[in-house]
Design a protein around this motif. Structure first.
Motif, PDB file in Angstrom:
ATOM      1  N   ARG A  92     -14.551  42.587   6.493  1.00  0.00           N
ATOM      2  CA  ARG A  92     -13.550  43.629   6.776  1.00  0.00           C
ATOM      3  C   ARG A  92     -12.386  43.126   7.625  1.00  0.00           C
ATOM      4  O   ARG A  92     -11.609  43.917   8.153  1.00  0.00           O
ATOM      5  N   MET A  93     -12.245  41.810   7.723  1.00  0.00           N
ATOM      6  CA  MET A  93     -11.096  41.267   8.439  1.00  0.00           C
ATOM      7  C   MET A  93      -9.810  41.482   7.633  1.00  0.00           C
ATOM      8  O   MET A  93      -8.713  41.380   8.185  1.00  0.00           O
ATOM      9  N   GLN A  95      -8.822  44.217   6.773  1.00  0.00           N
ATOM     10  CA  GLN A  95      -8.248  45.471   7.257  1.00  0.00           C
ATOM     11  C   GLN A  95      -7.567  45.290   8.605  1.00  0.00           C
ATOM     12  O   GLN A  95      -6.888  46.189   9.091  1.00  0.00           O
ATOM     13  N   VAL A  96      -7.768  44.141   9.192  1.00  0.00           N
ATOM     14  CA  VAL A  96      -7.231  43.887  10.527  1.00  0.00           C
ATOM     15  C   VAL A  96      -5.953  43.043  10.450  1.00  0.00           C
ATOM     16  O   VAL A  96      -5.069  43.158  11.285  1.00  0.00           O
ATOM     17  N   PHE A  97      -5.869  42.182   9.437  1.00  0.00           N
ATOM     18  CA  PHE A  97      -4.702  41.318   9.263  1.00  0.00           C
ATOM     19  C   PHE A  97      -3.828  41.840   8.138  1.00  0.00           C
ATOM     20  O   PHE A  97      -4.334  42.355   7.139  1.00  0.00           O
TER      21      PHE A  97
ATOM     22  N   VAL B 110     -15.042  44.591  13.836  1.00  0.00           N
ATOM     23  CA  VAL B 110     -13.731  43.941  13.789  1.00  0.00           C
ATOM     24  C   VAL B 110     -12.638  44.834  14.359  1.00  0.00           C
ATOM     25  O   VAL B 110     -11.543  44.366  14.644  1.00  0.00           O
ATOM     26  N   GLN B 111     -12.945  46.131  14.523  1.00  0.00           N
ATOM     27  CA  GLN B 111     -11.938  47.048  15.055  1.00  0.00           C
ATOM     28  C   GLN B 111     -11.996  47.112  16.578  1.00  0.00           C
ATOM     29  O   GLN B 111     -11.226  47.826  17.198  1.00  0.00           O
ATOM     30  N   MET B 115     -11.235  41.503  19.578  1.00  0.00           N
ATOM     31  CA  MET B 115     -11.782  41.155  18.273  1.00  0.00           C
ATOM     32  C   MET B 115     -12.828  40.057  18.377  1.00  0.00           C
ATOM     33  O   MET B 115     -12.614  39.057  19.055  1.00  0.00           O
ATOM     34  N   PHE B 120     -20.394  36.318  12.549  1.00  0.00           N
ATOM     35  CA  PHE B 120     -20.219  36.697  11.146  1.00  0.00           C
ATOM     36  C   PHE B 120     -21.169  35.968  10.205  1.00  0.00           C
ATOM     37  O   PHE B 120     -21.373  36.404   9.081  1.00  0.00           O
TER      38      PHE B 120
END
Lengths: 111, 151
Positions: A92-93, A95-97, B110-111, B115, B120
């Motif tokens: 889900r990275m 959604q962050v970048f 990740v939110q 961070m 992972f």
């Protein structure tokens, strides 16, 4: 690790000339990006088009680089290859970048 | 039987491909590159190759970092094509898993404001591999799992 930089307006494009950002390369990648980020630019785009593979160490290194860029700067990614895309999506990275499908065209070469 | 050379597409699929890998990150990288040269694209469709490389890299890197933790040692990796995917076995002679158990599958948040930069690896292994089994026998760790091609 070879990272070349170009300026296009207010954007610094950092092109990663490595095929893998993995456990063997993550620290070198971070160190090299720390140098790159000394250039003043409100927006930095990492061109990952040459990177075929990135593992959890590489992912952690990209997160660390985002933190190094600081809250006042946007760090964006471009041209993720299939395995790299899969890692970002799974964790889900993505959604962050901000992730661009294509590598940005450069304008002026700098060092 | 260990396979050293890349395979021609019209030869029968290989049986087990076995590699012995010294426990350091660069040797792991080279082993991954060598491993996939053994399989033609009809045995290893792209998505399966992606998943296999991600999972096997995480498993091997964990062994280097935690089981051997800087000391020297070898890792034995066996990969066999099976109907629908690959069967994998990884053996090392390092320290056991904490509590003799597989690490869990919880994903780092990740939110979160700060961070996460780690945690992972096992999340991705659990997400992509099936039937993961760990056993400690004598001074040996053995991990086995399946990787399935997407339907």
């Amino acid at each position: 690790m070879d990272i070349t930089c170009e300026h296009a307006g207010d954007t610094l494009i950092a092109r990663i000339h490595a095929t893998r950002i993995d456990a063997a390369a993550a620290i070198r990648f971070k160190d090299r990006m720390r140098e790159v980020l000394q250039a003043a630019a409100p927006r930095v785009v990492l061109d990952l088009s040459r990177v075929d593979f990135l593992d959890s160490s590489g992912l952690g290194a990209v997160v660390a680089v985002k933190k190094l860029a600081g809250p006042g700067r946007n760090l964006e990614l471009a041209a993720l290859t299939p395995t790299v895309q899969k890692v970002f999506r799974l964790t889900r990275m993505d959604q962050v970048f901000t992730i661009h499908p294509n590598a940005p065209a450069g304008v002026r070469h700098v060092g | 039987m260990s396979a050293e050379q890349p395979r021609m597409e019209d030869t029968p699929p290989p049986g087990v491909v076995r590699l012995v890998i010294p426990a350091d990150p660069l040797a792991v990288r080279h082993a991954l590159e060598r491993l996939f040269s053994n399989f033609s694209p009809d045995i290893l469709p792209n998505d399966l190759r992606c998943s296999a490389e991600i999972v096997i890299a995480e498993v091997l890197n964990n062994i280097v970092e935690h089981a051997y933790a800087g000391s020297q040692g070898d890792i034995e990796l066996s990969v066999q094509p099976v109907p629908g995917g690959l069967w994998c076995s990884v053996t090392d002679h390092g320290t056991p898993m904490p509590d003799n158990m597989l690490p869990g599958a919880r994903a780092p948040d990740v939110q979160a404001d700060d961070m996460p930069e780690g945690g992972f690896g096992w999340y991705m292994i659990h997400a992509l591999a099936q039937g993961i089994r760990y056993a400690r026998v004598g001074g040996t760790n053995r991990l086995t799992f399946h990787l399935r091609a997407e339907q």
